[in-house]
Design a protein around this motif. Structure first.
Motif, PDB file in Angstrom:
ATOM      1  N   LEU A 266     -42.565 -37.778 -16.887  1.00 22.61           N
ATOM      2  CA  LEU A 266     -41.239 -37.208 -17.147  1.00 22.61           C
ATOM      3  C   LEU A 266     -40.382 -38.167 -17.971  1.00 22.61           C
ATOM      4  CD1 LEU A 266     -40.413 -35.586 -13.697  1.00 22.61           C
ATOM      5  CD2 LEU A 266     -41.044 -34.421 -15.821  1.00 22.61           C
ATOM      6  N   ALA A 267     -40.538 -39.457 -17.742  1.00 20.76           N
ATOM      7  CA  ALA A 267     -39.750 -40.443 -18.490  1.00 20.76           C
ATOM      8  C   ALA A 267     -40.064 -40.378 -19.978  1.00 20.76           C
ATOM      9  CB  ALA A 267     -40.015 -41.843 -17.946  1.00 20.76           C
ATOM     10  N   ARG A 268     -41.340 -40.232 -20.285  1.00 20.83           N
ATOM     11  CA  ARG A 268     -41.700 -40.122 -21.711  1.00 20.83           C
ATOM     12  C   ARG A 268     -41.087 -38.876 -22.334  1.00 20.83           C
ATOM     13  NH1 ARG A 268     -46.451 -42.573 -19.600  1.00 20.83           N
ATOM     14  NH2 ARG A 268     -47.399 -40.573 -19.047  1.00 20.83           N
ATOM     15  N   ALA A 269     -41.024 -37.789 -21.568  1.00 20.18           N
ATOM     16  CA  ALA A 269     -40.429 -36.558 -22.085  1.00 20.18           C
ATOM     17  C   ALA A 269     -38.913 -36.676 -22.199  1.00 20.18           C
ATOM     18  CB  ALA A 269     -40.794 -35.382 -21.171  1.00 20.18           C
ATOM     19  N   ALA A 270     -38.297 -37.444 -21.285  1.00 21.08           N
ATOM     20  CA  ALA A 270     -36.839 -37.542 -21.272  1.00 21.08           C
ATOM     21  C   ALA A 270     -36.305 -38.381 -22.420  1.00 21.08           C
ATOM     22  CB  ALA A 270     -36.390 -38.136 -19.938  1.00 21.08           C
ATOM     23  N   ALA A 292     -27.934 -28.880 -17.078  1.00 18.31           N
ATOM     24  CA  ALA A 292     -28.420 -28.877 -15.702  1.00 18.31           C
ATOM     25  C   ALA A 292     -28.583 -27.446 -15.196  1.00 18.31           C
ATOM     26  CB  ALA A 292     -27.462 -29.653 -14.805  1.00 18.31           C
ATOM     27  N   ALA A 293     -27.621 -26.600 -15.535  1.00 12.91           N
ATOM     28  CA  ALA A 293     -27.717 -25.196 -15.120  1.00 12.91           C
ATOM     29  C   ALA A 293     -28.910 -24.510 -15.776  1.00 12.91           C
ATOM     30  CB  ALA A 293     -26.422 -24.465 -15.471  1.00 12.91           C
ATOM     31  N   ALA A 294     -29.176 -24.835 -17.034  1.00  9.89           N
ATOM     32  CA  ALA A 294     -30.317 -24.242 -17.725  1.00  9.89           C
ATOM     33  C   ALA A 294     -31.635 -24.649 -17.059  1.00  9.89           C
ATOM     34  CB  ALA A 294     -30.313 -24.650 -19.191  1.00  9.89           C
ATOM     35  N   THR A 318     -46.280 -34.179  -5.763  1.00 16.79           N
ATOM     36  CA  THR A 318     -45.643 -33.372  -6.802  1.00 16.79           C
ATOM     37  C   THR A 318     -46.706 -32.724  -7.675  1.00 16.79           C
ATOM     38  OG1 THR A 318     -43.701 -34.814  -6.843  1.00 16.79           O
ATOM     39  CG2 THR A 318     -44.034 -33.381  -8.746  1.00 16.79           C
ATOM     40  N   ASP A 319     -46.589 -31.427  -7.836  1.00 18.91           N
ATOM     41  CA  ASP A 319     -47.577 -30.661  -8.596  1.00 18.91           C
ATOM     42  C   ASP A 319     -47.513 -31.073 -10.072  1.00 18.91           C
ATOM     43  OD1 ASP A 319     -48.962 -28.583 -10.025  1.00 18.91           O
ATOM     44  OD2 ASP A 319     -48.633 -27.219  -8.347  1.00 18.91           O
ATOM     45  N   GLU A 320     -48.651 -31.472 -10.609  1.00 19.98           N
ATOM     46  CA  GLU A 320     -48.669 -31.915 -12.011  1.00 19.98           C
ATOM     47  C   GLU A 320     -48.302 -30.784 -12.962  1.00 19.98           C
ATOM     48  OE1 GLU A 320     -51.500 -34.988 -13.312  1.00 19.98           O
ATOM     49  OE2 GLU A 320     -52.541 -34.586 -11.419  1.00 19.98           O
ATOM     50  N   ALA A 321     -48.590 -29.548 -12.581  1.00 21.11           N
ATOM     51  CA  ALA A 321     -48.180 -28.416 -13.417  1.00 21.11           C
ATOM     52  C   ALA A 321     -46.665 -28.305 -13.471  1.00 21.11           C
ATOM     53  CB  ALA A 321     -48.792 -27.120 -12.879  1.00 21.11           C
ATOM     54  N   HIS A 322     -46.003 -28.620 -12.361  1.00 19.72           N
ATOM     55  CA  HIS A 322     -44.543 -28.611 -12.335  1.00 19.72           C
ATOM     56  C   HIS A 322     -43.985 -29.741 -13.191  1.00 19.72           C
ATOM     57  CE1 HIS A 322     -44.541 -26.373  -8.181  1.00 19.72           C
ATOM     58  NE2 HIS A 322     -45.035 -25.650  -9.183  1.00 19.72           N
ATOM     59  N   VAL A 323     -44.653 -30.897 -13.154  1.00 19.45           N
ATOM     60  CA  VAL A 323     -44.242 -32.014 -14.003  1.00 19.45           C
ATOM     61  C   VAL A 323     -44.345 -31.623 -15.471  1.00 19.45           C
ATOM     62  CG1 VAL A 323     -44.810 -34.371 -14.723  1.00 19.45           C
ATOM     63  CG2 VAL A 323     -44.851 -33.765 -12.295  1.00 19.45           C
ATOM     64  N   ASP A 324     -45.451 -31.026 -15.850  1.00 16.43           N
ATOM     65  CA  ASP A 324     -45.632 -30.608 -17.244  1.00 16.43           C
ATOM     66  C   ASP A 324     -44.590 -29.570 -17.643  1.00 16.43           C
ATOM     67  OD1 ASP A 324     -47.804 -32.291 -17.431  1.00 16.43           O
ATOM     68  OD2 ASP A 324     -49.286 -30.713 -17.077  1.00 16.43           O
ATOM     69  N   ALA A 325     -44.269 -28.657 -16.722  1.00 15.50           N
ATOM     70  CA  ALA A 325     -43.273 -27.629 -17.020  1.00 15.50           C
ATOM     71  C   ALA A 325     -41.897 -28.251 -17.224  1.00 15.50           C
ATOM     72  CB  ALA A 325     -43.230 -26.594 -15.890  1.00 15.50           C
ATOM     73  N   ALA A 327     -41.283 -31.373 -18.117  1.00 12.26           N
ATOM     74  CA  ALA A 327     -41.323 -32.157 -19.360  1.00 12.26           C
ATOM     75  C   ALA A 327     -41.088 -31.245 -20.566  1.00 12.26           C
ATOM     76  CB  ALA A 327     -42.666 -32.868 -19.480  1.00 12.26           C
ATOM     77  N   ALA A 328     -41.712 -30.084 -20.541  1.00 15.45           N
ATOM     78  CA  ALA A 328     -41.516 -29.135 -21.639  1.00 15.45           C
ATOM     79  C   ALA A 328     -40.076 -28.623 -21.675  1.00 15.45           C
ATOM     80  CB  ALA A 328     -42.494 -27.971 -21.492  1.00 15.45           C
ATOM     81  N   ALA A 329     -39.514 -28.391 -20.504  1.00 14.81           N
ATOM     82  CA  ALA A 329     -38.136 -27.901 -20.444  1.00 14.81           C
ATOM     83  C   ALA A 329     -37.157 -28.942 -20.983  1.00 14.81           C
ATOM     84  CB  ALA A 329     -37.782 -27.527 -19.013  1.00 14.81           C
ATOM     85  N   LEU A 330     -37.410 -30.209 -20.680  1.00 16.40           N
ATOM     86  CA  LEU A 330     -36.558 -31.266 -21.218  1.00 16.40           C
ATOM     87  C   LEU A 330     -36.660 -31.331 -22.733  1.00 16.40           C
ATOM     88  CD1 LEU A 330     -37.264 -34.093 -18.593  1.00 16.40           C
ATOM     89  CD2 LEU A 330     -35.127 -32.809 -18.868  1.00 16.40           C
ATOM     90  N   ALA A 331     -37.860 -31.155 -23.242  1.00 16.36           N
ATOM     91  CA  ALA A 331     -38.042 -31.148 -24.697  1.00 16.36           C
ATOM     92  C   ALA A 331     -37.291 -29.988 -25.338  1.00 16.36           C
ATOM     93  CB  ALA A 331     -39.528 -31.073 -25.027  1.00 16.36           C
TER      94      ALA A 331
END
Length: 353
Positions: A266-270, A292-294, A318-325, A327-331
């Motif tokens: 997540l840090a790399r995505a942030a 944050a609301a989004a 923590t589910d890795e699929a949730h992490v990937d999701a 990360a994509a949302a932050l992007a």
């Protein structure tokens, strides 16, 4: 998709199995074979003689330790963002029968010898003013930074020179060890730590933490304090069994590595949203209320922190699929119009590798 707190994580199956294994007749309180095994197991881990008390909460571990290291008329120096200052409901004063906390500063909730000395030296050494008797540091800190062995040793040297005790709040000690790769001994007793609150609940445990004393000096009185505080469970074997299960095969370290790895993703995505380096399993990000609301509208759960900041926490499960999701949302936030404007990290900040 929960990134709210590792306190809410599932209990590891090995811990649940340990409760079943301990569900048999044995001596009450802490005389059972599981409780009696704790000293030896933690002594092996730390490479020195340890005395270990199980307790049901991190607050209990912290405050029993402070009660041992600091008299009622004294003070413990800690960071102003420390858990014992902001999140334990006055329990340190309650357990120590009135000892106070003196607050120091430092980036990322880290203390240094200089910041500690500045607070201590501002107190005239006379009968009218409370004097420091202990220091408490948190590893990993409340902002997810890990103390390195040399940093702890420098604080330990100051504490020794002034005749103070040194306590480490290790609610996420496992995450700090996983990040630094340090020998647990080098982060604790070899660096001058007298007492460690060794956290397990955030890391796959259920209801057990370990208060570790390096040496015998404070043990007898703390056993009495634990009883007096109502924390001596009659079936303590269930707590001891949880700790032993986490120690088996270094499960405590494997779980922390898993949580840290998910936080690093997540840090790399942030990217430039990061407020602090990510050295454990917590991330603090800049995000507007709209952003944050989004994220919440997409199913992500997390804490709002200070104004314009959010906190994300990963856990062993923590589910890795949730992490990937996420990360994509932050992007996507940064790709959106106006999704910019976050400061660049200073040299040395960010996630190694």
């Amino acid at each position: 998709m929960r990134f709210f707190s590792d306190n809410a994580a599932a209990v590891h199956p090995a811990v649940l199995a340990s409760l079943h294994d301990a569900d048999q007749l044995d001596t009450a309180y802490d005389g059972d074979r599981w409780s009696r095994a704790l000293d030896g197991r933690l002594s092996d881990l730390f490479g020195t003689a340890c005395r270990v008390l199980w307790v049901p909460t991190g607050t209990a571990a912290n405050c029993l330790a402070l009660g041992a290291l600091c008299p009622p008329w004294g003070a413990t120096i800690c960071h102003r963002d420390a858990h014992i200052q902001n999140d334990e409901g006055g329990a340190p004063a309650f357990y120590t029968h009135g000892a106070t906390l003196m607050l120091a500063d430092g980036p990322g909730a880290k203390l240094t010898p200089a910041s500690i000395a500045a607070v201590a030296d501002a107190q005239a050494n006379d009968v009218h003013r409370v004097q420091p008797h202990a220091v408490s540091i948190t590893n990993a800190t409340e902002y997810g930074l890990a103390y390195r062995p040399d940093e702890v040793a420098a604080i330990g040297a100051l504490a020794r020179a002034r005749g103070w005790g040194l306590h480490m709040d290790g609610a996420r000690f496992a995450n700090a060890v996983a990040f630094t790769g340090a020998d647990p001994a080098d982060l604790t007793w070899r660096a001058g730590v007298d007492a460690l609150s060794f956290g397990f609940v955030k890391n796959g445990g259920m209801s057990a933490e370990a208060l570790v004393f390096f040496g015998d000096r404070h043990v007898a009185e703390t056993l009495r304090r634990r009883k007096r505080a109502g924390l001596l469970l009659s079936k303590g074997r269930y707590l001891a069994a949880q700790v032993l299960a986490m120690l088996d095969g270094d499960l405590w370290l494997a779980n922390a590595r898993a949580a840290n790895a998910r936080a690093a993703t997540l840090a790399r995505a942030a990217g430039e949203r990061l407020i602090h380096p990510v050295e454990a399993n917590e991330l603090f990000l800049r995000a507007t209320p709209g952003e944050a609301a989004a994220l919440r509208a997409q199913g992500f759960d997390f804490y709002d922190w200070a104004a314009g900041e959010i906190r994300l926490v990963t856990a062993w499960d923590t589910d890795e699929a949730h992490v990937d999701a996420l990360a994509a949302a932050l992007a996507r936030l940064d790709a959106a119009p106006g999704g910019d404007g976050h400061r660049e990290l200073a040299p040395g900040e960010g996630v190694p590798g």
